[in-house]
Design a protein around this motif. Structure first.
Motif, PDB file in Angstrom:
ATOM      1  N   SER A  55       0.941  -1.167  -0.009  1.00 55.81           N
ATOM      2  CA  SER A  55      -0.061  -0.094  -0.071  1.00 55.81           C
ATOM      3  C   SER A  55       0.960   1.390  -0.015  1.00 55.81           C
ATOM      4  O   SER A  55       0.322   2.250  -0.759  1.00 55.81           O
ATOM      5  CB  SER A  55      -0.848  -0.059   1.218  1.00 55.81           C
ATOM      6  OG  SER A  55      -1.772  -1.121   1.448  1.00 55.81           O
ATOM      7  N   THR A  56       1.900   1.243   0.725  1.00 57.87           N
ATOM      8  CA  THR A  56       2.903   2.618   0.828  1.00 57.87           C
ATOM      9  C   THR A  56       4.288   2.094   0.256  1.00 57.87           C
ATOM     10  O   THR A  56       5.135   2.163   1.395  1.00 57.87           O
ATOM     11  CB  THR A  56       2.721   3.016   2.329  1.00 57.87           C
ATOM     12  OG1 THR A  56       3.210   1.859   3.180  1.00 57.87           O
ATOM     13  CG2 THR A  56       1.383   3.479   2.592  1.00 57.87           C
ATOM     14  N   ARG A 208      -6.474   1.683   3.888  1.00 56.27           N
ATOM     15  CA  ARG A 208      -5.155   1.499   2.859  1.00 56.27           C
ATOM     16  C   ARG A 208      -5.386   2.358   1.852  1.00 56.27           C
ATOM     17  O   ARG A 208      -4.431   2.821   1.094  1.00 56.27           O
ATOM     18  CB  ARG A 208      -5.310  -0.128   2.436  1.00 56.27           C
ATOM     19  CG  ARG A 208      -4.741  -1.004   3.221  1.00 56.27           C
ATOM     20  CD  ARG A 208      -4.733  -2.445   2.829  1.00 56.27           C
ATOM     21  NE  ARG A 208      -6.140  -3.056   2.341  1.00 56.27           N
ATOM     22  CZ  ARG A 208      -6.604  -3.840   3.041  1.00 56.27           C
ATOM     23  NH1 ARG A 208      -6.608  -3.964   4.357  1.00 56.27           N
ATOM     24  NH2 ARG A 208      -7.912  -4.386   2.687  1.00 56.27           N
ATOM     25  N   ARG A 212      -2.552   4.705   0.435  1.00 53.77           N
ATOM     26  CA  ARG A 212      -2.112   4.617  -0.898  1.00 53.77           C
ATOM     27  C   ARG A 212      -2.053   6.311  -1.513  1.00 53.77           C
ATOM     28  O   ARG A 212      -1.116   6.672  -1.846  1.00 53.77           O
ATOM     29  CB  ARG A 212      -2.896   3.811  -1.668  1.00 53.77           C
ATOM     30  CG  ARG A 212      -2.222   3.576  -2.947  1.00 53.77           C
ATOM     31  CD  ARG A 212      -3.062   2.403  -3.869  1.00 53.77           C
ATOM     32  NE  ARG A 212      -3.052   1.223  -3.115  1.00 53.77           N
ATOM     33  CZ  ARG A 212      -4.057   0.703  -2.475  1.00 53.77           C
ATOM     34  NH1 ARG A 212      -5.401   1.196  -2.424  1.00 53.77           N
ATOM     35  NH2 ARG A 212      -3.975  -0.691  -1.791  1.00 53.77           N
ATOM     36  N   ASP A 215       0.887   8.291  -0.126  1.00 54.07           N
ATOM     37  CA  ASP A 215       1.964   7.751  -0.662  1.00 54.07           C
ATOM     38  C   ASP A 215       2.399   8.020  -1.959  1.00 54.07           C
ATOM     39  O   ASP A 215       3.533   8.295  -2.297  1.00 54.07           O
ATOM     40  CB  ASP A 215       1.986   6.174  -0.373  1.00 54.07           C
ATOM     41  CG  ASP A 215       3.427   5.548  -0.747  1.00 54.07           C
ATOM     42  OD1 ASP A 215       4.266   5.554   0.386  1.00 54.07           O
ATOM     43  OD2 ASP A 215       3.582   4.985  -1.798  1.00 54.07           O
TER      44      ASP A 215
END
Length: 799
Positions: A55-56, A208, A212, A215
Motif C-alpha cells: 500500500s505504501t 489502505r 495509498r 504515498d
C-alpha cells in the motif's frame, strides 16, 4: 561531640549522594546542522499499522533507508484533531485551535485560507488563535514560531498553511495542492511544509486507500526534493478518539538506518510532535526562537534491526499496548480503590476486638482464621500495584480480550507474591509482613528502573506515550511505590540494629534510593529525588525515637534545600536544550515567564486531583489512619511507641509523597500510590501489636536465654533483665511516650530473635505460649505497662 555532629554528617552524605546522581548526564553530542533544506510532510492519522510494501511502497523504502520512530501527537486539546496537530507542529509547543469541538471526536477542519496576491496566503483567524493560546492555555504557546525562525517558508495544502502561518496570519509561499512538478516550489525556501492528506476510519480497506493516496503524493515530493535536504514524514494528529501513536520517518544526510529519539522523551524510538519544529531548525543550523520550544531536537541512535518488518513491529506493538493500557488502567485503579475501601471497613471490627481485656466481660476474641484471612488480603492489596507493573512483562495486550488477560496475569502474580510473603521466614513476627512487602515492592520497581523502565512505558500502572508527559524513568505510580517501599525497608532494617546506628541505616538505604530516583540514567526524576531527600532526612532524624523537634526539622530542611541548590547550580551550567525541569523553571523565572510554569503545575494539580482514581486511594488511606489507626483502640500509636524507626519511615513517606506530587503537578497521585502500599501494612502491623497488647512476662532474675517458640526463652518461664533498645523496646529517652517492653514480646531481655523488637504474631489466643501470662488491668509493680504508666498504676493504656 560526635553525636552532636551526626545530623550534620548525615545531611552531607544525603546531599552528596543526591547531587552526584543528579549531576551525572549521559554522553550526548549536541545536534548539528545536517541539511540545506527541510521538508515537513504530514499525514493526519497515519499509523505504523497502515505502512506495508504493497500500500505504501514509497514510505516503506524511505523508512528502510532512513530513521524511524513512534510519534506522540499531544497538543493542547485531547484528542489532537488535524487542525490542532498542524498548529502544534508550527508552534513547537502544545497548541489548540479555538472553536467548538465534538465530545471525543474531531470537527471538520474549517480553515479559511485567503490568497490575495497569488503567491502567499493569509489566515484571517490566526490572530484569534494566537490570543486563544495566550489567554486560555497554560503553555505560553505562540503559533507560527517555526516560520518566524526562518526567512521564508512554503506551505502546500490547508493543513500546512496552518503550520506555516506567521503569528499575524501571513504564509510566505502557498499552493493549495502539489503541482505536477513541485521542484521549483520546494526549492524556493529553506523550509517547506506539505499536507499529504488524511488516513481515517476503522475499516482496513478505507485506511489502505487513504494511505495509498498519501504515498503517491509523497513520491512526488521525494522526486522533487532539493539537494542536501532532510525530509520528515509524520502522522501529525489523530482523526478520532481515542488517541494513538503515529508514524515518524526522517530521511537525509546523517539520518540513515536508525531510531529517532530526543531529549524530551529520553527513549529510543519515540518522538513528540513538538520535537519536529526544533529538529527542523537544528538541521538548518538556525537559532531557536527567544521563547523556547517545549520540544527538543531529534537525534538518530543506532541499534535498529536490519529487517524493516521486524523494526516496524516494535512501534506498532507499542501503539496497541498504549491503546489497551488506557482502557484497562481505569478499571484497575477503580477496583483497587474499592478493595481498599472494603478492607478498611472489614478491619475496623478486628481492631476494636483485637486487644483483649481481662475479666468476664471481655468480648470473645476473633477467630484466628478470620484474622489470618484478613491479613492475607491486606498483603495482597498492598502488592497489587507491583504485581500489575510486573504483569507487563507478559504481552497481555495482543489478545482479543486484553482486559481479561491482564486480570488473569495480575491475579496470578498477586497470589504468588502473597504466598511468597506468607512463607517467608519471620512472617509470624509483628513486622515480618511489612518488611517483606516493602522489600518486594522496592525490588520490583527498582529492578525495572535499573533495566530501563521498560515495564512502566505504556504499562497499566506506568505512563503512556500517548499522554506525552514522560517516556522514560520513574512514573507517578512507580515513584509513589518506590518512595514508600524504600523508606519502609529502611525503617524495618533500622529497627533491627541498635538505636545509635538507626540513622546511618536509614541514610544508607534512603541515599541509594535517591540515586535511583534522581539519576538521569535511571529514574530521571529530579523533583522526586528532592522530595525523597526531604523524606529520608526526616526519617533519619526521628528514627531513634522522639518527635520532630525544631533542630531536627532544621537539618531535614537544610538537606532538601542543599540538594535543590546543588542540582540547580549543576543544571543551570548545562546548555539550554539539555536542562531539566528545575533548570528550565529557574531560567523562566529569570526571563519573567516563571508564572506560566506555576500556572501549568497548578492546573495539572487541579485536573489530576479531580479526575484521578489515585485521589480516592489517598483519601481512603488518610481516613483509615486518622479515624481508626490513630485512635486509642487503633494500635498505630502503640506501634509507633514500640518501633520508632517504623514511625520515622511512615512520616518520611508521607512528607516525600506529598512534596513529589505537588511539585510534580500530579496532586495526590504519588501519595495515593504510596498509600496503596503503606496503609494496608500499617493496618496489619497495628492488628498484630494490639493482639499482643495484654501479653506480660513474669519477673525473674538472671540473664535471658535464647528465644524459644513464641518469642520467650526456650523451655521455661521467662527470666528478668534490663530492657534492650536493640529489640525495639521503647525507653524513657526515646521520647515516644512509653516505657514498654516489646509488645507481647517474650522476655524483658533482648527482645525477639529477628530483631524487629516484636513477638511472634502468629500465635493466637488458643495457642499462646506458656511463657506469656495475661494479667489483669492492674499491673504488677515490677512490670512496665505498654503505655508509659508508672508501675502499679491501675489501667493499661494504648500507647
Amino acid at each position: 561531640m560526635l553525636r552532636r555532629f551526626t545530623p550534620v554528617l548525615l545531611t552531607l552524605v544525603v546531599v552528596a549522594l543526591g547531587v552526584t546522581a543528579l549531576a551525572a548526564r549521559p554522553d550526548s553530542s549536541p545536534p548539528r546542522r545536517t541539511a540545506d533544506y527541510v521538508v515537513l510532510a504530514g499525514v493526519a492519522g497515519l499509523r505504523w499499522s497502515d505502512v506495508d510494501p504493497q500500500s505504501t511502497p514509497t514510505l516503506w523504502r524511505m523508512a528502510q533507508q532512513g530513521s524511524i520512530g513512534s510519534l506522540s501527537t499531544r497538543s493542547a486539546h485531547r484528542p489532537t484533531c488535524p487542525v490542532d496537530g498542524w498548529l502544534t507542529l508550527g508552534a513547537g509547543s502544545y497548541a489548540g485551535w479555538n472553536g467548538s469541538r465534538q465530545p471525543g471526536g474531531c470537527p471538520p477542519a474549517a480553515v479559511t485560507v485567503e490568497q490575495p496576491d497569488g503567491i502567499g496566503a493569509n489566515l484571517p483567524d490566526q490572530e484569534r488563535v494566537v490570543a486563544y493560546n495566550a489567554d486560555r492555555q497554560p503553555w505560553g504557546t505562540v503559533p507560527g514560531s517555526l516560520s518566524e525562525s526562518v526567512r521564508c517558508s512554503v506551505a502546500v495544502g490547508p493543513g500546512a498553511a496552518v503550520a506555516a502561518a506567521r503569528p499575524f496570519g501571513r504564509v510566505d509561499r502557498y499552493a493549495p495542492a502539489l503541482p505536477a512538478d513541485p521542484a521549483g516550489l520546494l526549492g524556493s525556501c529553506v523550509l517547506s511544509i506539505v499536507d499529504l492528506g488524511t488516513v481515517s476510519g476503522t475499516d482496513p480497506a478505507d485506511r489502505r486507500a487513504d494511505a495509498r493516496r498519501a504515498d503517491e503524493a509523497l513520491a512526488k515530493v521525494l522526486a522533487a526534493r532539493p539537494p542536501r535536504s532532510l525530509v520528515l514524514v509524520a502522522g501529525v494528529s489523530d482523526t478520532e478518539a481515542p488517541a494513538r501513536l503515529h508514524v515518524v520517518v526522517a530521511d537525509g544526510p546523517g539520518w540513515e538506518h536508525g531510531w529517532l529519539t530526543s531529549a524530551s522523551t529520553g527513549r529510543e524510538g519515540y518522538l513528540q510532535l513538538v520535537d519536529l519544529a526544533p529538529t527542523a531548525l537544528t538541521a538548518l543550523g538556525r537559532p531557536m526562537p527567544e521563547r523556547l520550544f517545549l520540544g527538543r531536537p531529534a537525534v538518530k541512535v543506532d541499534g535498529r534491526p536490519d529487517d524493516l518488518a521486524g523494526a516496524i513491529a516494535a512501534p506498532a506493538d507499542a501503539d496497541r499496548e498504549a491503546a489497551a493500557q488506557r482502557a484497562v488502567a481505569g478499571w484497575f485503579f477503580g477496583l483497587l480503590a474499592a478493595a481498599q475501601i472494603v478492607l478498611a471497613v472489614a478491619v475496623l471490627p478486628l481492631l476494636r476486638r483485637a486487644r483483649r481485656l481481662a475479666g468476664p466481660h471481655s468480648p470473645p476474641p476473633v477467630s484466628p482464621r478470620i484474622v489470618a484471612t484478613v491479613e492475607l488480603l491486606l498483603i495482597a492489596v498492598a502488592l497489587a500495584v507491583p504485581a500489575a507493573l510486573l504483569a507487563d512483562a507478559v504481552p497481555w495486550w495482543r489478545g482479543g480480550h486484553a482486559g481479561v488477560y491482564f486480570a488473569v496475569v495480575t491475579v496470578a502474580l498477586i497470589v504468588g507474591a502473597t504466598a511468597l510473603v506468607r512463607f517467608t521466614p519471620g512472617h509470624d513476627r509483628t513486622l515480618g509482613p511489612l518488611g517483606a512487602v516493602a522489600g518486594l515492592a522496592t525490588l520490583v520497581v527498582g529492578a525495572d528502573v535499573l533495566s530501563g523502565a521498560r515495564l512502566q512505558l505504556n504499562g497499566v500502572v506506568g505512563y503512556s506515550a500517548l499522554e506525552g508527559g514522560r517516556f522514560s524513568g520513574l512514573g507517578t505510580v512507580g515513584l509513589g511505590v518506590f518512595l514508600a517501599g524504600s523508606l519502609l525497608s529502611a525503617g524495618w532494617l533500622a529497627q533491627r540494629v541498635r538505636r545509635q546506628w538507626r540513622p546511618m541505616v536509614v541514610v544508607a538505604v534512603g541515599g541509594l534510593a535517591v540515586v535511583v530516583v534522581g539519576s538521569p540514567y535511571l529514574g530521571a526524576d529530579s523533583i522526586g529525588a528532592i522530595a525523597l531527600t526531604a523524606g529520608v532526612a526526616v526519617a533519619a532524624a526521628i528514627s531513634t525515637g522522639g518527635w520532630l523537634t525544631v533542630s531536627r526539622l532544621v537539618w531535614a530542611t537544610m538537606a532538601g534545600l542543599a540538594l535543590t541548590i546543588g542540582f540547580a547550580v549543576v543544571d543551570l551550567r548545562r546548555p539550554v536544550e539539555e536542562r531539566g525541569a528545575l533548570g528550565r523553571f529557574l531560567t523562566a523565572l529569570g526571563e519573567g515567564t516563571g508564572g506560566l510554569t506555576v500556572h501549568r503545575a497548578s492546573t495539572a494539580n487541579f485536573q489530576t486531583l479531580v479526575n484521578s482514581p489515585l485521589t480516592v486511594l489517598a483519601v481512603v488511606g488518610v481516613l483509615l489512619v486518622w479515624f481508626a489507626l490513630l485512635q486509642p483502640w487503633g494500635g498505630l500509636m502503640r506501634l509507633f511507641g514500640i518501633y520508632p524507626a517504623i514511625r520515622a519511615a511512615l512520616a518520611g513517606t508521607a512528607l516525600a509523597s506529598v512534596i513529589a506530587g505537588l511539585l510534580g503537578g500530579s496532586a495526590l497521585d504519588v501519595a495515593g500510590a504510596a498509600g496503596a502500599l503503606v496503609v494496608p501494612m500499617a493496618a496489619l502491623a497495628s492488628l498484630r501489636v494490639l493482639d499482643h497488647s495484654t501479653d506480660r512476662t513474669q519477673p525473674g532474675t538472671g540473664q535471658p536465654r535464647p528465644d524459644g517458640p513464641g518469642g520467650g526463652p526456650s523451655g521455661g518461664a521467662p527470666t528478668g533483665g534490663r530492657p534492650d533498645d536493640d529489640g525495639g523496646a521503647a525507653r524513657p529517652g526515646d521520647g515516644t511516650g512509653t516505657t514498654a517492653v516489646p509488645d507481647g514480646g517474650g522476655t524483658t531481655g533482648s527482645g525477639d530473635d529477628d530483631g524487629d523488637g516484636g513477638p511472634a504474631a502468629g500465635t493466637r489466643p488458643a495457642g499462646r505460649s506458656a511463657t506469656r501470662v495475661p494479667v489483669a488491668r492492674t499491673a504488677a509493680p515490677e512490670v512496665s505497662t505498654g503505655t508509659g504508666a508508672t508501675a502499679g498504676r491501675p489501667g493499661v493504656g494504648t500507647g
